[in-house]
Design a protein around this motif. Structure first.
Motif, PDB file in Angstrom:
ATOM      1  N   LEU A  35       0.741  -1.060   0.122  1.00 55.63           N
ATOM      2  CA  LEU A  35       0.086   0.041  -0.082  1.00 55.63           C
ATOM      3  C   LEU A  35       0.891   1.404  -0.134  1.00 55.63           C
ATOM      4  CD1 LEU A  35      -2.873  -0.769   2.513  1.00 55.63           C
ATOM      5  CD2 LEU A  35      -3.154  -0.789   0.048  1.00 55.63           C
ATOM      6  N   ASP A  36       1.964   1.169   0.538  1.00 56.12           N
ATOM      7  CA  ASP A  36       2.812   2.523   0.826  1.00 56.12           C
ATOM      8  C   ASP A  36       3.249   2.803  -0.680  1.00 56.12           C
ATOM      9  OD1 ASP A  36       2.592   2.645   3.453  1.00 56.12           O
ATOM     10  OD2 ASP A  36       4.284   1.554   3.941  1.00 56.12           O
ATOM     11  N   VAL A  37       3.539   1.776  -1.704  1.00 55.22           N
ATOM     12  CA  VAL A  37       4.240   2.066  -2.815  1.00 55.22           C
ATOM     13  C   VAL A  37       3.337   2.138  -4.054  1.00 55.22           C
ATOM     14  CG1 VAL A  37       6.390   0.684  -2.118  1.00 55.22           C
ATOM     15  CG2 VAL A  37       4.777  -0.208  -3.326  1.00 55.22           C
ATOM     16  N   LEU A  38       2.027   1.594  -3.660  1.00 54.91           N
ATOM     17  CA  LEU A  38       1.209   1.628  -4.839  1.00 54.91           C
ATOM     18  C   LEU A  38       0.829   2.884  -5.355  1.00 54.91           C
ATOM     19  CD1 LEU A  38      -0.982  -1.677  -4.456  1.00 54.91           C
ATOM     20  CD2 LEU A  38       0.532  -1.234  -6.112  1.00 54.91           C
ATOM     21  N   GLY A  39       0.787   3.948  -4.363  1.00 58.69           N
ATOM     22  CA  GLY A  39       0.328   5.329  -4.716  1.00 58.69           C
ATOM     23  C   GLY A  39       1.376   6.103  -5.190  1.00 58.69           C
ATOM     24  N   ASP A  40       2.770   5.651  -5.197  1.00 57.27           N
ATOM     25  CA  ASP A  40       3.698   6.342  -5.430  1.00 57.27           C
ATOM     26  C   ASP A  40       3.897   6.914  -7.179  1.00 57.27           C
ATOM     27  OD1 ASP A  40       4.717   6.419  -3.152  1.00 57.27           O
ATOM     28  OD2 ASP A  40       6.283   4.886  -3.548  1.00 57.27           O
ATOM     29  N   ASP A  41       4.526   7.978  -7.198  1.00 57.21           N
ATOM     30  CA  ASP A  41       4.553   8.385  -8.700  1.00 57.21           C
ATOM     31  C   ASP A  41       5.011   7.371  -9.919  1.00 57.21           C
ATOM     32  OD1 ASP A  41       3.606  10.962  -7.717  1.00 57.21           O
ATOM     33  OD2 ASP A  41       5.287  11.586  -7.673  1.00 57.21           O
ATOM     34  N   TYR A  42       5.988   6.563  -9.606  1.00 56.24           N
ATOM     35  CA  TYR A  42       6.503   5.715 -10.569  1.00 56.24           C
ATOM     36  C   TYR A  42       5.540   4.724 -10.926  1.00 56.24           C
ATOM     37  CZ  TYR A  42       7.670   2.456  -6.505  1.00 56.24           C
ATOM     38  OH  TYR A  42       7.546   1.810  -5.550  1.00 56.24           O
ATOM     39  N   VAL A  43       4.773   4.323 -10.005  1.00 53.01           N
ATOM     40  CA  VAL A  43       3.602   3.254 -10.344  1.00 53.01           C
ATOM     41  C   VAL A  43       2.679   3.892 -11.070  1.00 53.01           C
ATOM     42  CG1 VAL A  43       1.876   1.905  -9.345  1.00 53.01           C
ATOM     43  CG2 VAL A  43       3.720   1.966  -8.211  1.00 53.01           C
ATOM     44  N   ARG A  44       2.321   5.139 -11.134  1.00 53.40           N
ATOM     45  CA  ARG A  44       1.323   5.970 -12.181  1.00 53.40           C
ATOM     46  C   ARG A  44       2.114   6.047 -13.453  1.00 53.40           C
ATOM     47  NH1 ARG A  44      -0.116   8.771  -7.064  1.00 53.40           N
ATOM     48  NH2 ARG A  44       1.416  10.513  -7.570  1.00 53.40           N
ATOM     49  N   THR A  45       3.374   6.434 -13.279  1.00 52.36           N
ATOM     50  CA  THR A  45       4.003   6.465 -14.549  1.00 52.36           C
ATOM     51  C   THR A  45       3.999   5.077 -15.307  1.00 52.36           C
ATOM     52  OG1 THR A  45       5.469   8.212 -13.485  1.00 52.36           O
ATOM     53  CG2 THR A  45       6.233   7.120 -15.467  1.00 52.36           C
ATOM     54  N   ALA A  46       4.228   4.198 -14.505  1.00 51.76           N
ATOM     55  CA  ALA A  46       4.376   2.747 -15.331  1.00 51.76           C
ATOM     56  C   ALA A  46       3.010   2.505 -15.893  1.00 51.76           C
ATOM     57  CB  ALA A  46       4.748   1.678 -14.316  1.00 51.76           C
ATOM     58  N   ARG A  47       1.919   2.794 -15.563  1.00 52.91           N
ATOM     59  CA  ARG A  47       0.626   2.437 -15.887  1.00 52.91           C
ATOM     60  C   ARG A  47       0.462   3.410 -16.980  1.00 52.91           C
ATOM     61  NH1 ARG A  47      -2.230   1.942  -9.956  1.00 52.91           N
ATOM     62  NH2 ARG A  47      -2.246  -0.321  -9.849  1.00 52.91           N
ATOM     63  N   ALA A  48       0.801   4.644 -16.717  1.00 51.38           N
ATOM     64  CA  ALA A  48       0.624   5.580 -18.016  1.00 51.38           C
ATOM     65  C   ALA A  48       1.332   5.295 -19.472  1.00 51.38           C
ATOM     66  CB  ALA A  48       1.053   7.074 -17.499  1.00 51.38           C
ATOM     67  N   LYS A  49       2.594   4.663 -19.022  1.00 49.19           N
ATOM     68  CA  LYS A  49       3.300   4.202 -20.038  1.00 49.19           C
ATOM     69  C   LYS A  49       2.575   2.722 -20.709  1.00 49.19           C
ATOM     70  CE  LYS A  49       7.694   3.755 -19.428  1.00 49.19           C
ATOM     71  NZ  LYS A  49       8.774   3.224 -18.936  1.00 49.19           N
ATOM     72  N   GLY A  50       1.549   2.366 -20.260  1.00 55.77           N
ATOM     73  CA  GLY A  50       0.853   1.263 -21.040  1.00 55.77           C
ATOM     74  C   GLY A  50       1.134  -0.022 -20.362  1.00 55.77           C
ATOM     75  N   LEU A  51       2.006  -0.227 -19.344  1.00 50.74           N
ATOM     76  CA  LEU A  51       2.424  -1.650 -18.786  1.00 50.74           C
ATOM     77  C   LEU A  51       1.211  -2.373 -18.083  1.00 50.74           C
ATOM     78  CD1 LEU A  51       6.006  -0.710 -17.097  1.00 50.74           C
ATOM     79  CD2 LEU A  51       5.520  -1.828 -19.250  1.00 50.74           C
ATOM     80  N   GLY A  52       1.167  -3.270 -18.366  1.00 47.59           N
ATOM     81  CA  GLY A  52       0.138  -4.309 -17.776  1.00 47.59           C
ATOM     82  C   GLY A  52       0.161  -4.307 -16.365  1.00 47.59           C
ATOM     83  N   GLU A  53      -1.048  -4.728 -15.553  1.00 47.83           N
ATOM     84  CA  GLU A  53      -0.944  -4.551 -14.224  1.00 47.83           C
ATOM     85  C   GLU A  53      -0.177  -5.591 -13.605  1.00 47.83           C
ATOM     86  OE1 GLU A  53      -2.902  -2.533 -11.803  1.00 47.83           O
ATOM     87  OE2 GLU A  53      -2.754  -1.343 -13.847  1.00 47.83           O
ATOM     88  N   GLN A  54       0.138  -6.706 -14.217  1.00 47.10           N
ATOM     89  CA  GLN A  54       1.069  -7.583 -13.676  1.00 47.10           C
ATOM     90  C   GLN A  54       2.410  -7.126 -13.653  1.00 47.10           C
ATOM     91  OE1 GLN A  54       0.657 -11.410 -15.503  1.00 47.10           O
ATOM     92  NE2 GLN A  54       2.301 -12.300 -14.087  1.00 47.10           N
ATOM     93  N   ALA A  55       2.770  -6.617 -14.581  1.00 46.29           N
ATOM     94  CA  ALA A  55       4.000  -5.886 -14.436  1.00 46.29           C
ATOM     95  C   ALA A  55       4.213  -4.929 -13.748  1.00 46.29           C
ATOM     96  CB  ALA A  55       4.243  -5.684 -16.145  1.00 46.29           C
ATOM     97  N   VAL A  56       3.409  -3.896 -13.593  1.00 45.08           N
ATOM     98  CA  VAL A  56       3.261  -2.961 -12.682  1.00 45.08           C
ATOM     99  C   VAL A  56       3.403  -3.329 -11.044  1.00 45.08           C
ATOM    100  CG1 VAL A  56       2.030  -0.752 -11.710  1.00 45.08           C
ATOM    101  CG2 VAL A  56       1.963  -1.407 -14.041  1.00 45.08           C
ATOM    102  N   ILE A  57       2.599  -4.330 -10.655  1.00 43.24           N
ATOM    103  CA  ILE A  57       2.599  -4.876  -9.620  1.00 43.24           C
ATOM    104  C   ILE A  57       3.904  -5.558  -9.001  1.00 43.24           C
ATOM    105  CG2 ILE A  57       1.506  -6.268  -7.847  1.00 43.24           C
ATOM    106  CD1 ILE A  57      -0.270  -3.893  -8.410  1.00 43.24           C
ATOM    107  N   LEU A  58       4.219  -6.597 -10.272  1.00 43.43           N
ATOM    108  CA  LEU A  58       5.313  -7.528  -9.619  1.00 43.43           C
ATOM    109  C   LEU A  58       6.756  -6.880 -10.112  1.00 43.43           C
ATOM    110  CD1 LEU A  58       3.874 -10.680 -11.039  1.00 43.43           C
ATOM    111  CD2 LEU A  58       3.848  -9.955  -8.741  1.00 43.43           C
ATOM    112  N   ARG A  59       7.011  -6.113 -11.213  1.00 43.33           N
ATOM    113  CA  ARG A  59       8.355  -5.578 -11.601  1.00 43.33           C
ATOM    114  C   ARG A  59       8.507  -4.183 -10.784  1.00 43.33           C
ATOM    115  NH1 ARG A  59       8.281  -5.412 -17.841  1.00 43.33           N
ATOM    116  NH2 ARG A  59      10.025  -4.041 -17.168  1.00 43.33           N
ATOM    117  N   HIS A  60       7.452  -3.477 -10.499  1.00 43.48           N
ATOM    118  CA  HIS A  60       7.767  -2.203 -10.117  1.00 43.48           C
ATOM    119  C   HIS A  60       7.464  -2.105  -8.572  1.00 43.48           C
ATOM    120  CE1 HIS A  60       8.905  -0.203 -13.825  1.00 43.48           C
ATOM    121  NE2 HIS A  60       8.056  -1.357 -14.300  1.00 43.48           N
ATOM    122  N   ALA A  61       6.091  -2.161  -8.477  1.00 41.78           N
ATOM    123  CA  ALA A  61       5.676  -2.154  -6.978  1.00 41.78           C
ATOM    124  C   ALA A  61       6.497  -3.243  -5.890  1.00 41.78           C
ATOM    125  CB  ALA A  61       4.179  -2.184  -6.715  1.00 41.78           C
ATOM    126  N   LEU A  62       6.228  -4.442  -6.071  1.00 44.28           N
ATOM    127  CA  LEU A  62       6.662  -5.244  -5.344  1.00 44.28           C
ATOM    128  C   LEU A  62       8.238  -5.109  -4.956  1.00 44.28           C
ATOM    129  CD1 LEU A  62       6.236  -8.103  -3.634  1.00 44.28           C
ATOM    130  CD2 LEU A  62       6.582  -9.232  -5.663  1.00 44.28           C
TER     131      LEU A  62
END
Length: 313
Positions: free
Chosen positions: A205-232
């Motif tokens: 929860l601490d990292v899911l709201g960070d800017d780099y997570v929103r940026t990864a989603r804005a770049k079109g990355l899938g949710e699995q990649a956003v959650i596992l590769r960036h947030a986790l």
């Protein structure tokens, strides 16, 4: 990096020296003569005197401490009074059940807690999140030995699927011994998963709201990649910390569970040593468990370097 490692190693040495000193002092300040307590009320004065000489209790405190530290540096934890064998050998004989029990319990706890904690954080506020949080609180409130008795009654006594207790004979295969560990491992794993799941959810929860997570989603990355590769990846440090602490707690906290399931592990050995007043075994077990705590914490610190290189600075 070298400075970071040296700093952690110096901290390990300082902690172990403090633990050695505390263990040494506790035995010496215990009311009554340790030799008389070990031998019991039927021992003669000559027997007590001989044992005091054998343990070095007739020397000065400083001399005893120097001798004790010297023995530890040589890997000598002393001689068990009742088992009539070196403490190191006694601990090694009982290490296998405790090692595999800890490993299985941690594997079960991680398999349950990590996916549930990650998904609960991803679905924050949903029914799944609330159910996971409720189950985590319930799991943290259940005593491990009580859960073990329930599992024993259901899966061993009524269904006959798994052994009730014990670890098998000397000729028992490793697979059969693992079957004996399933119920105690599940009991410990379910209780331990509650803490891991709560830490995993909070860290995610601490990292899911960070800017780099929103940026990864804005770049079109899938949710699995956003959650596992960036947030986790960025949430791993608190998760690794609680996993290390859980492993250390499982090593030292399996005493009651081993007693309930009749496992000949280190915990059962410590209980027998306490009942018999076998102080060398108690001292040796305390030092080994403290050493495992320190080594596990050191290993977690080293994993920090792999997860987040910024730690070295």
């Amino acid at each position: 990096m070298l400075g970071y490692i040296l700093q952690r190693l110096s901290g390990m040495i300082a902690v172990m020296l403090l633990v050695v000193t505390i263990v040494f002092v506790i035995v010496r300040v215990t009311p009554g003569d340790p030799a008389a307590v070990m031998l019991g009320p039927e021992a003669t004065a000559q027997d007590v005197a001989d044992l005091r000489t054998r343990l070095g209790l007739d020397r000065s405190i400083l001399s005893q401490y120097v001798i004790y530290v010297g023995q530890l540096l040589r890997g000598d934890l002393g001689q068990s009074i009742f088992l009539n064998m070196p403490v190191t050998a006694a601990l090694m004989d009982r290490a296998e059940p405790t090692f595999f029990l800890t490993l299985l319990s941690l594997a079960i706890a991680s398999t349950i807690a990590l996916p549930v904690g990650i998904y609960a954080a991803y679905r924050r506020g949903s029914f799944i999140d609330q159910a996971a949080t409720t189950l985590a609180m319930l799991g943290a409130s259940i005593p491990g030995f009580w859960l073990g008795l329930i599992l024993m009654q259901v899966f061993a006594v009524r269904l006959g699927l798994l052994p009730v207790s014990g670890y098998g004979g000397p000729d028992t295969s490793l697979l059969e011994r693992i079957r004996h560990l399933i119920l105690p491992a599940v009991a410990l794993g379910l209780v331990s998963s509650a803490l891991i799941m709560r830490f995993t959810r909070a860290s995610m929860l601490d990292v899911l709201g960070d800017d780099y997570v929103r940026t990864a989603r804005a770049k079109g990355l899938g949710e699995q990649a956003v959650i596992l590769r960036h947030a986790l990846k960025n949430a791993l440090i608190p998760i690794l910390t609680v996993l290390g602490l859980t492993a250390a707690v499982l090593v030292s906290g399996a005493v009651v569970t081993e007693t309930v399931f009749g496992l000949p592990g280190v915990g059962n050995l410590v209980v027998s040593a306490v009942l018999r007043r076998d102080y060398p075994v108690i001292q040796g077990a305390l030092l080994v468990i403290a050493g495992l705590y320190v080594l596990i914490n050191f290993a977690i610190d080293m994993l920090y370097l792999l997860v987040d290189p910024r730690v070295r600075y």
